[in-house]
Enzyme design. Structure first.
Site, PDB file in Angstrom:
ATOM      1  N   LYS A   1      -3.335  -2.873   8.157  1.00  0.00           N
ATOM      2  CA  LYS A   1      -3.392  -4.323   8.272  1.00  0.00           C
ATOM      3  C   LYS A   1      -2.358  -4.964   7.344  1.00  0.00           C
ATOM      4  CE  LYS A   1      -6.217  -6.660  10.999  1.00  0.00           C
ATOM      5  NZ  LYS A   1      -5.529  -6.443  12.232  1.00  0.00           N
TER       6      LYS A   1
ATOM      7  N   ASP B   1       0.885  -1.168   0.000  1.00  0.00           N
ATOM      8  CA  ASP B   1       0.000   0.000   0.000  1.00  0.00           C
ATOM      9  C   ASP B   1       0.917   1.212   0.000  1.00  0.00           C
ATOM     10  OD1 ASP B   1      -1.585   2.151   0.693  1.00  0.00           O
ATOM     11  OD2 ASP B   1      -2.654   1.098   2.287  1.00  0.00           O
TER      12      ASP B   1
ATOM     13  N   TYR C   1       0.647   0.481  15.021  1.00  0.00           N
ATOM     14  CA  TYR C   1      -0.258   0.211  13.911  1.00  0.00           C
ATOM     15  C   TYR C   1       0.072   1.052  12.685  1.00  0.00           C
ATOM     16  CZ  TYR C   1      -4.350  -0.527  11.103  1.00  0.00           C
ATOM     17  OH  TYR C   1      -5.196  -0.860  10.071  1.00  0.00           O
TER      18      TYR C   1
HETATM   19  P1  13P Z   1      -5.024  -0.539   4.967  1.00  0.00           P
HETATM   20  O1  13P Z   1      -4.161  -1.467   5.803  1.00  0.00           O
HETATM   21  O2  13P Z   1      -5.625  -1.254   3.798  1.00  0.00           O
HETATM   22  O3  13P Z   1      -4.265   0.680   4.580  1.00  0.00           O
HETATM   23  O4  13P Z   1      -6.259  -0.104   5.853  1.00  0.00           O
HETATM   24  C1  13P Z   1      -6.045   0.689   6.971  1.00  0.00           C
HETATM   25  C2  13P Z   1      -7.258   0.940   7.791  1.00  0.00           C
HETATM   26  O5  13P Z   1      -7.146   1.099   8.982  1.00  0.00           O
HETATM   27  C3  13P Z   1      -8.575   1.022   7.193  1.00  0.00           C
HETATM   28  O6  13P Z   1      -9.560   1.455   8.122  1.00  0.00           O
HETATM   29 MG    MG Z   2      -4.114   2.053   3.187  1.00  0.00          MG
HETATM   30 MG    MG Z   3      -4.593  -2.212   2.237  1.00  0.00          MG
END
Ligand code: 13P
Ligand code: MG
Ligand code: MG
Ligand code: 13P
Length: 376
Positions: free
Chosen positions: A233, A11, A230
């Site tokens: 994900k 990402d 964090y």
């Molecule tokens: P991503 O890991 O896909 O960037 O999503 C982050 C997130 O917290 C969406 O609410």
């Molecule tokens: Mg993202």
């Molecule tokens: Mg993502």
């Protein structure tokens, strides 16, 4: 000579929050891989799933090759530069280290690679999931490779009769790769006992026991173990070889009709059903639901056919409707109970700070001779 398939996904910024990458970002990644990868690679495809860009590559350099990894890392840097110019959200989100050090593993991007001697025909599937983590593949892989209720080939195909060997990783162990190998069918209960804990134990790879051949490889990184906080994900990728001595394509796809609840969705902190979607689709409802795409390929001497978008087939419309209904149902209970992940998996520190502050305000009540008094 052996062929390697490498998929590296990150990402590096998206439109409108965490929805999907921009066309210009994708163009920058494509241009970099096409230019700098011309000599290195046999073939490649760029796609996206939610806000994650995947670079699928074939070559003869083996797994973990520094030049192939550098190519992907630099392509993501080129995409990140565009993301910054366009003001995309989370520009460079998954590039967690400043300098490339020979292998993108442990640096943020998700990686799955397999090296094998190509069969005369070589069908394989490339899965990419967004807004969830590698544990999302535990159940689909268990059903496809170990359960004759899902995979009749385990009963019917002689080449599959000996079953499969699962390599399972303990992703909480951050000092190195902690792995166990378990054989199906004898070890079914042990495999199930580990795979039920999707946040700790994830399938790293699966081999055919008859041929010893690699059948499936999934990415196993945990971003919050790399970054210490964090950062999104660990949206995973998965490669699966199919047919002959491996499960048929339909047997590998079938488990996704379940729309099983997985960790992810909004702020990476909820339980939401996994929706099979077409490649190059974004996300929407509640930063989700968690999505998975699947491109089916045939390959000859490392050259890829065009991808067939497995979940674009009309069959999956019905599944998507059911998953949407499950998602809405779960969201009705907001933060309560099973809707949100347990404390250990929450991706934000805010709640920990709140609880620490509240902890100091608790008082222990003691009862003395029928009277109620409070102590600090
Ligand atoms: P991503 O890991 O896909 O960037 O999503 C982050 C997130 O917290 C969406 O609410
Ligand atoms: Mg993202
Ligand atoms: Mg993502
Ligand atoms: P193969 O045995 O050639 O993999 O085909 C299995 C099949 O019939 C697909 O449903």
């Amino acid at each position: 000579m052996a062929i390697t398939i490498s998929v590296i996904k990150a990402d590096i910024g998206s439109i409108g929050g965490h929805i999907c990458p921009s066309e210009r970002l994708l163009d920058a990644v494509r241009a970099h891989v096409a230019g700098k990868g011309a000599k290195l690679l046999i073939d490649h495809r760029i796609s996206y799933t939610g806000d994650d860009v995947a670079i699928l590559m074939t070559h003869r350099r083996g797994t973990g090759d520094a030049e192939v990894h550098r190519l992907a890392w630099d392509a993501f840097l080129a995409g990140t530069a565009v993301a910054k110019q366009q003001g995309l959200y989370g520009a460079g989100q998954d590039l967690l280290k400043d300098a490339f050090s020979g292998n993108v593993r442990g640096m943020g991007p998700a990686v799955a690679e397999m090296e094998f001697d190509e069969r005369p025909n070589e069908p394989f599937l490339f899965f990419a999931a967004d807004k969830t983590d590698p544990g999302a593949f535990n159940l689909p892989l268990y059903l496809a490779f170990a359960d004759p209720m899902n995979t009749p080939g385990l009963m019917l195909a002689p080449a599959m009769a000996k079953g499969f060997r699962f390599a399972v990783m303990d992703v909480n162990h951050t000092q190195g790769d902690r792995l166990i190998e378990l054989d199906a069918p004898e070890g079914l209960y042990e495999i199930a006992a580990l795979l039920r804990d999707t946040e700790r134990y994830v399938v790293e790879s699966i081999r055919s026991r008859a041929a010893g051949e690699i059948a499936a490889v999934a990415s196993t990184s945990r971003l919050h173990n790399i970054a210490g906080k964090y950062t999104g994900k660990d949206d995973p990728v998965l490669l699966v070889r199919v047919q002959s001595s491996f499960p048929a394509t339909g047997e590998v796809l079938a488990p996704y009709a379940l729309g099983a609840y997985v960790a992810g969705g909004m702020r990476g902190s909820h339980n939401m059903p996994l929706m099979p979607v077409a490649q190059d689709s974004g996300i929407s409802y509640f930063d989700g639901p968690p999505v998975v795409s699947c491109a089916a390929f045939a390959m000859h001497e490392g050259r890829l056919t065009e991808p067939v978008d497995a979940f674009a087939h009309p069959f999956w419309n019905r599944v998507r409707d059911q998953v949407a209904a499950k998602a809405i149902e779960m969201r009705r209970q907001g933060f309560f109970g099973a809707a949100m992940l347990p404390m250990s998996e929450l991706e934000y520190t805010g709640i920990m700070e709140k609880l620490k502050m509240l902890d100091g305000r608790f008082r222990v009540r003691v009862e003395k001779a029928g009277k109620v008094a409070e102590t600090v």
